[in-house]
Design an enzyme around this catalytic site. Structure first.
Site, PDB file in Angstrom:
ATOM      1  N   PHE A 112     -16.098 -22.425 -16.493  1.00  0.00           N
ATOM      2  CA  PHE A 112     -16.230 -21.385 -17.510  1.00  0.00           C
ATOM      3  C   PHE A 112     -16.918 -22.022 -18.722  1.00  0.00           C
ATOM      4  CE2 PHE A 112     -14.716 -18.765 -21.023  1.00  0.00           C
ATOM      5  CZ  PHE A 112     -15.025 -17.509 -20.540  1.00  0.00           C
ATOM      6  N   LYS A 117      -1.083 -20.679  -9.012  1.00  0.00           N
ATOM      7  CA  LYS A 117       0.344 -20.332  -8.976  1.00  0.00           C
ATOM      8  C   LYS A 117       0.561 -19.039  -9.739  1.00  0.00           C
ATOM      9  CE  LYS A 117       1.388 -25.151  -8.479  1.00  0.00           C
ATOM     10  NZ  LYS A 117       1.414 -26.433  -9.160  1.00  0.00           N
ATOM     11  N   LYS A 163       8.694 -21.403  -9.450  1.00  0.00           N
ATOM     12  CA  LYS A 163       9.262 -22.546 -10.169  1.00  0.00           C
ATOM     13  C   LYS A 163       8.785 -22.595 -11.631  1.00  0.00           C
ATOM     14  CE  LYS A 163       5.809 -25.775 -10.469  1.00  0.00           C
ATOM     15  NZ  LYS A 163       4.706 -24.863 -10.634  1.00  0.00           N
ATOM     16  N   ASN A 172       5.000 -25.636 -19.039  1.00  0.00           N
ATOM     17  CA  ASN A 172       5.864 -24.465 -19.228  1.00  0.00           C
ATOM     18  C   ASN A 172       7.143 -24.870 -19.946  1.00  0.00           C
ATOM     19  OD1 ASN A 172       4.656 -22.035 -17.753  1.00  0.00           O
ATOM     20  ND2 ASN A 172       4.463 -23.640 -16.212  1.00  0.00           N
ATOM     21  N   LYS A 193      -3.935 -22.532 -20.063  1.00  0.00           N
ATOM     22  CA  LYS A 193      -3.128 -21.316 -20.015  1.00  0.00           C
ATOM     23  C   LYS A 193      -1.789 -21.581 -19.349  1.00  0.00           C
ATOM     24  CE  LYS A 193      -5.358 -17.882 -21.637  1.00  0.00           C
ATOM     25  NZ  LYS A 193      -4.909 -17.628 -23.007  1.00  0.00           N
TER      26      LYS A 193
HETATM   27  P1  13P Z   1       3.019 -26.847 -15.788  1.00  0.00           P
HETATM   28  O1  13P Z   1       1.965 -25.781 -15.723  1.00  0.00           O
HETATM   29  O2  13P Z   1       4.310 -26.374 -16.378  1.00  0.00           O
HETATM   30  O3  13P Z   1       2.510 -28.106 -16.424  1.00  0.00           O
HETATM   31  O4  13P Z   1       3.403 -27.196 -14.286  1.00  0.00           O
HETATM   32  C1  13P Z   1       2.760 -28.177 -13.602  1.00  0.00           C
HETATM   33  C2  13P Z   1       2.901 -27.888 -12.172  1.00  0.00           C
HETATM   34  O5  13P Z   1       2.583 -26.817 -11.719  1.00  0.00           O
HETATM   35  C3  13P Z   1       3.490 -28.953 -11.334  1.00  0.00           C
HETATM   36  O6  13P Z   1       3.466 -28.567  -9.994  1.00  0.00           O
END
Ligand code: 13P
Length: 361
Positions: free
Chosen positions: A41, A121, A206, A280, A308
């Site tokens: 991007f 994800k 997760k 996260n 993001k």
């Molecule tokens: P974060 O996006 O929270 O950094 O997660 C990393 C992740 O997906 C580990 O598998």
């Protein structure tokens, strides 16, 4: 046969894919041509240069991964259609929020006989229920799509620290082995599992558990609260309850999901990794420390420098899906996370253990 491959990712997600050996391995195998086209991007840097020009000149993503050299065979391309037009293998690594639009743009633009793998994800919530990203890719583009998820953190892969991942595949073990061969390095161990939905739901759900873990950390409840379900050690319970809800929901949505998948890298290991060290968790901790007064958008912009978060939007999508099916009460952790994120509940609602009743059926 000689195939060419494309990576579809915005530059901020280059982090995950940048390990030199990983890229070099791509060119060593019989499956790919020398060149790996990477859709980036486009951004204009403060000095007026375009990000793709900088990457192609220096083999380095100055904006998102300074100091790490990409394989010389990686060519950054700002044109999505151009990046995919010769590809036989597509690797999707974008924030899940953009996947619907990307698939629409790619429709009719890719070659026949293409294999895809998604490292994305998240899920799309449609009227008929949640649609996993691999399914969206398959449906929109009419191609087979595997997934790769697992306990790994982008920055650590970039500096070649050991980590693991799980490839979820649908039918063909041969295709799974090809992906395993492409991704494996001495420090990146990849295991194939015939359970696309299970692997993908682990990776997706997760992130919501990690938001809950971050809330607990922000409330300074201590480490104990994150591996037992007792009253005194509620934070350790977050991971256990989260894993329990992940498994129950995955099996409700897709009865084919296997119990054993939750013991792979994409399952328990990724829950622990993300709850301890992910973005996260970090941003959710700051949110709880502010007493819920600062918004996730504000904190994301301040703390993630253009990357993001996935967990907050996944929690919203999940909430809509649970609401739609009348399953809200069966998944108190998931639904509480969303309500905290939007300010309907205070961050300390995450440790209201009375919410977390018996195992969901
Ligand atoms: P974060 O996006 O929270 O950094 O997660 C990393 C992740 O997906 C580990 O598998």
């Amino acid at each position: 046969s000689l195939l060419s491959s494309s990576l579809l990712m915005p530059s901020s997600f280059l982090r995950f894919m940048c390990a030199n050996d990983w890229m070099n391995l791509l060119i060593k195998t019989q499956y790919v041509s020398d060149e790996v086209r990477m859709w980036v991007f486009e951004e204009v840097l403060p000095n007026g240069e375009k990000l793709t020009d900088v990457i192609n000149k220096t083999n380095e993503n100055a904006n998102y991964l300074p100091g790490i050299k990409l394989g010389r065979n990686v060519v950054a391309d700002p044109e999505l259609e151009n990046a995919v037009k010769e590809a036989n293998m597509l690797v999707f690594v974008t924030p899940h929020q953009f996947m619907d639009g990307i698939c629409k743009k790619l429709k009719g633009k890719i070659k026949g006989e293409v294999e895809a793998i998604s490292l994305v994800k998240g899920m799309e919530v449609k009227k008929e229920g949640p649609c996993m990203i691999s399914n969206l890719i398959s449906k929109e583009l009419g191609i087979n799509c595997s997934v790769l998820m697992g306990a790994n953190i982008a920055n650590e892969i970039a500096v070649e620290k050991f980590s693991e991942a799980t490839v979820g595949y649908r039918e063909s073990r041969e295709i799974a082995d090809t992906w395993v061969q492409l991704f494996s390095t001495p420090y990146f161990m990849v295991t194939p599992v015939r359970d696309v939905e299970g692997v993908e739901l682990c990776g997706t759900l997760k992130n919501v558990v990690a938001i809950a873990a971050g809330f607990v950390d922000g409330l300074e409840m201590g480490n104990n609260t994150k591996a037992s379900s007792s009253n005194e050690v509620l934070s350790a319970a977050i991971m256990r309850i989260g894993l329990r809800e992940m498994k129950a929901l995955s099996k409700l949505l897709f009865p084919s999901v296997k119990d054993s998948t939750f013991f792979e890298s994409c399952g328990v290991a990724d829950v622990i990794t993300t709850c301890l060290g992910g973005r996260n968790r970090r941003v959710a901790e700051a949110f709880a420390q502010s007493g819920g007064k600062r918004s996730f958008d504000e904190l994301e912009a301040e703390m993630l420098e253009g990357q993001k978060l996935q967990g907050v939007s996944t929690a919203k999508e999940l909430y809509e899906a649970l609401n739609h099916r009348g399953w809200m009460e069966m998944f108190p952790l998931f639904s509480t996370v969303h309500q905290i994120c939007i300010g309907r509940l205070k961050p300390d609602a995450i440790v209201n253990y009375r919410n977390f009743g018996p195992n969901p059926k």
